[in-house]
Design a protein around this motif. Structure first.
Motif, short mmCIF file in Angstrom:
data_model
loop_
_atom_site.label_atom_id
_atom_site.label_comp_id
_atom_site.label_asym_id
_atom_site.label_seq_id
_atom_site.Cartn_x
_atom_site.Cartn_y
_atom_site.Cartn_z
N ARG A 39 -6.68 -3.11 12.48
CA ARG A 39 -6.15 -2.76 11.16
C ARG A 39 -7.24 -2.84 10.09
O ARG A 39 -7.90 -3.87 9.95
CB ARG A 39 -5.00 -3.70 10.78
N GLN A 40 -7.39 -1.75 9.35
CA GLN A 40 -8.46 -1.68 8.37
C GLN A 40 -8.27 -2.69 7.25
O GLN A 40 -9.25 -3.29 6.78
CB GLN A 40 -8.53 -0.27 7.78
N ASP A 41 -7.02 -2.91 6.81
CA ASP A 41 -6.81 -3.85 5.70
C ASP A 41 -7.20 -5.27 6.08
O ASP A 41 -7.87 -5.98 5.31
CB ASP A 41 -5.36 -3.80 5.21
N LEU A 42 -6.82 -5.68 7.30
CA LEU A 42 -7.20 -7.02 7.75
C LEU A 42 -8.71 -7.13 7.99
O LEU A 42 -9.32 -8.17 7.75
CB LEU A 42 -6.44 -7.37 9.03
N LEU A 43 -9.29 -6.04 8.45
CA LEU A 43 -10.73 -6.02 8.68
C LEU A 43 -11.49 -6.15 7.36
O LEU A 43 -12.45 -6.92 7.25
CB LEU A 43 -11.11 -4.71 9.37
N ASP A 44 -11.02 -5.45 6.35
CA ASP A 44 -11.66 -5.54 5.03
C ASP A 44 -11.56 -6.95 4.47
O ASP A 44 -12.54 -7.48 3.90
CB ASP A 44 -11.02 -4.55 4.07
#
Length: 249
Positions: A39-44
């Motif tokens: 997940r991009q949001d968690l990665l960010d």
């Protein structure tokens, strides 16, 4: 001097739990850290928490093409890799009689397939003398209710490590296994345990641990740091249980 000064380290599943704690610890010890997650949001969010110029790459470890993309990205940006921590994993507690083929595949695709093809694609960019750390689980050696599929997928990791420690001997790349016992992370939510049942589950598990409590993510990160650093330069092909003594019962 910091223990991982000027090293380049890749950690899969580095957005939460043990993976995130390991990424933070490695970065604090001087490593250039790359983390992956789906997940991009968690990665960010994870990249912001790690700091120190950390890099995030989104993708699914069950897809061999993702690992090839990550390898190309690291080669282009940094030239090579010193440390690979194959940490991403999933767990669902289900009695064997109730396991569906979809649930079986979901766990083996991430926990076993993801590790195998990750090492296959990433090892060529690991520098000679580098370190590979694979996250398994106490469940691979100790029978726990509802963990048959998870245990099987994690036991495969231990077998992989022994073979790879020999396969990579000419390049002096060490391959070791980190096997946590119960750790206080968000995985409890992901395991499908109803919220009302979690306090009882935690108490029951803690009573099985001589240390009398769950482990903390940073305690596992410190163990990963040991296996990744030159402090363990004569340690190869082993499984390090970090379980508060639970394996003794």
């Amino acid at each position: 001097m910091k223990r991982l000064q000027d090293k380049v380290a890749l950690i899969t599943g580095g957005n939460s739990g043990i993976g995130l704690a390991t990424a933070e610890r490695f970065a604090a010890e001087g490593a250039q850290v790359i983390v992956t997650a789906r997940r991009q949001d968690l990665l960010d969010d994870a990249v912001r928490r790690i700091g120190h110029g950390a890099l995030g790459i989104r993708g699914d470890v069950a897809d061999p093409g993702h690992h090839a993309t990550v390898a190309d990205n690291i080669r282009d940006r940094f030239g090579a890799l010193d440390i690979y921590v194959a940490n991403a994993g999933v767990n669902t507690i289900t009695p064997s009689a109730q396991v569906t083929p979809e649930e079986f595949d979901a766990q083996f695709n991430v926990n076993a397939r993801g590790v195998f093809f990750g090492v296959q694609q990433i090892a060529p960019i690991v520098r000679d003398g580098g370190s590979i750390v694979l996250t398994s689980s106490l469940a691979a050696t100790r029978a726990l209710d509802g963990h048959a599929v998870y245990a099987g997928s994690k036991a495969a990791i231990r077998a992989f490590a022994r073979h790879w420690a020999l396969e990579f001997k000419a390049r002096k790349i060490r391959v070791n296994v980190l096997s946590p016992g119960p750790v206080d992370t968000s995985i409890l939510e992901k395991m499908g345990i109803p919220e009302a049942e979690r306090p009882g589950f935690v108490r029951a598990m803690a009573n099985m641990i001589p240390a009398g409590r769950f482990g903390e993510a940073d305690e596992l990160a410190l163990a990963a740091l040991y296996l990744a650093s030159d402090e363990s330069r004569f340690v190869n092909g082993v499984e390090l249980l970090v379980d508060g003594g639970m394996s003794l019962n």
